[in-house]
Enzyme design. Structure first.
Site, PDB file in Angstrom:
ATOM      1  N   CYS A  89       0.842  -1.197   0.000  1.00  0.00           N
ATOM      2  CA  CYS A  89       0.000   0.000   0.000  1.00  0.00           C
ATOM      3  C   CYS A  89       0.880   1.252   0.000  1.00  0.00           C
ATOM      4  O   CYS A  89       1.602   1.475  -0.953  1.00  0.00           O
ATOM      5  CB  CYS A  89      -0.990  -0.037   1.163  1.00  0.00           C
ATOM      6  SG  CYS A  89      -2.357   1.144   0.950  1.00  0.00           S
ATOM      7  N   HIS A 189      -3.717  -4.870  -0.291  1.00  0.00           N
ATOM      8  CA  HIS A 189      -3.219  -5.446   0.960  1.00  0.00           C
ATOM      9  C   HIS A 189      -3.225  -6.975   0.855  1.00  0.00           C
ATOM     10  O   HIS A 189      -4.282  -7.589   1.005  1.00  0.00           O
ATOM     11  CB  HIS A 189      -4.092  -5.004   2.138  1.00  0.00           C
ATOM     12  CG  HIS A 189      -3.903  -3.589   2.532  1.00  0.00           C
ATOM     13  ND1 HIS A 189      -2.988  -3.196   3.480  1.00  0.00           N
ATOM     14  CD2 HIS A 189      -4.503  -2.452   2.098  1.00  0.00           C
ATOM     15  CE1 HIS A 189      -3.037  -1.883   3.627  1.00  0.00           C
ATOM     16  NE2 HIS A 189      -3.943  -1.405   2.795  1.00  0.00           N
ATOM     17  N   GLU A 191      -2.221  -9.058   2.968  1.00  0.00           N
ATOM     18  CA  GLU A 191      -2.582  -9.652   4.261  1.00  0.00           C
ATOM     19  C   GLU A 191      -4.088  -9.683   4.483  1.00  0.00           C
ATOM     20  O   GLU A 191      -4.575 -10.379   5.388  1.00  0.00           O
ATOM     21  CB  GLU A 191      -1.891  -8.887   5.400  1.00  0.00           C
ATOM     22  CG  GLU A 191      -2.482  -7.535   5.754  1.00  0.00           C
ATOM     23  CD  GLU A 191      -2.029  -6.398   4.857  1.00  0.00           C
ATOM     24  OE1 GLU A 191      -2.297  -5.234   5.218  1.00  0.00           O
ATOM     25  OE2 GLU A 191      -1.416  -6.671   3.803  1.00  0.00           O
TER      26      GLU A 191
END
EC number: 4.3.2.10
Length: 210
Positions: A89, A189, A191
Site C-alpha cells: 500500500c 493489501h 494480508e
C-alpha cells in the site's frame, strides 16, 4: 533459516501483516523467521524486507525518516545487498520518486514514478475500498489474475510501463503491483486478500529476482 524483516515505523497493520507472513510461510512449507523491527542492524542484515504503510504519503515518509538509521539500513539491504523487498500500500507508494498527496514529497526513488490521486468517475467515492480484480502479466510474484483487497485514494503512476506486473481499475486503470529488479510492491493489501494475498506472500518469501 531466512529472516524476513517486517519494518515497524509506526504505520501499517503490523499484526495482520505478521500473521499473514507466518501463515504464508507455513502453507508454502518455507523455513522463515518473521521479525517485526525498527532496528537498522536487523534490517540491514535481513534476507528479505517488507515495508507496510497505512495513511498519507507524507505522514508515512516522516515516520520512516524519524527512525534514526532506518532508511540507510533499508537502502543498504535493498540497493547494495540486493535483498528482495516488498512494499505494501503506502509502502509501495514510498518507492516512487515523488508523492503528490497533500503537496509534493520526495520518495525513496527505487521504482521510477509519481504517486497521484485516482481519477474517479461521477458517483464513485474516494478512497477506493473493497475487492477488485488484479490483472496479472505473468510475473513470478503474480502469475495469474486474482481478487485483492484495496484501501487507497492515490496510485503509483509508473514512469516505466514494464515495471507494472499487475493492474486494476477504479475510475481509471492503475498499477496494482510493480516490480523492478529485487524491489516489488502491491497497492492492495495481501494480508487482507485471503488466498490470493497469501499466495503472493508465499511467492515473495521464496522469490529469487533475476
Amino acid at each position: 533459516m531466512q529472516t524476513v524483516a517486517l519494518i515497524d515505523y509506526g504505520s501499517g497493520n503490523l499484526h495482520s501483516a505478521e500473521k499473514a507472513l507466518v501463515r504464508a510461510a507455513t502453507e508454502a512449507d518455507l523455513n522463515r523467521t518473521i521479525t517485526v523491527t525498527d532496528d537498522p542492524a536487523v534490517i540491514a542484515a535481513a534476507d528479505r524486507i517488507v515495508l507496510p504503510g497505512v495513511g498519507s504519503f507524507g505522514g508515512c515518509r516522516r515516520a520512516l525518516y524519524a527512525r534514526p538509521g532506518l532508511v540507510d539500513a533499508l537502502r543498504e539491504a535493498v540497493s547494495e545487498r540486493q535483498r528482495p523487498f516488498l512494499g505494501i500500500c503506502v509502502g509501495l507508494q514510498l518507492l516512487a520518486d515523488t508523492g503528490l498527496e497533500y503537496g509534493p514529497h520526495a520518495g525513496l526513488g527505487l521504482i521510477p514514478g509519481t504517486v497521484r490521486q485516482l481519477s474517479v468517475s461521477p458517483g464513485q467515492k474516494l478512497p477506493h475500498i473493497g475487492w477488485n480484480d488484479v490483472i496479472a502479466v505473468g510475473h513470478k510474484l503474480i502469475p495469474q489474475t486474482g481478487d485483492a483487497y484495496f484501501v487507497h485514494s492515490y496510485y503509483f503512476d509508473a514512469a516505466d510501463p514494464t515495471t507494472v506486473i499487475g493492474s486494476a481499475h477504479y475510475g481509471c486503470a492503475f498499477p496494482a503491483a510493480l516490480a523492478k529488479g529485487n524491489v516489488a510492491g502491491t497497492q492492495f493489501h495481501p494480508e487482507k486478500s485471503q488466498a490470493f494475498g497469501l499466495a503472493l506472500l508465499g511467492r515473495f518469501m521464496e522469490w529469487e529476482p533475476e
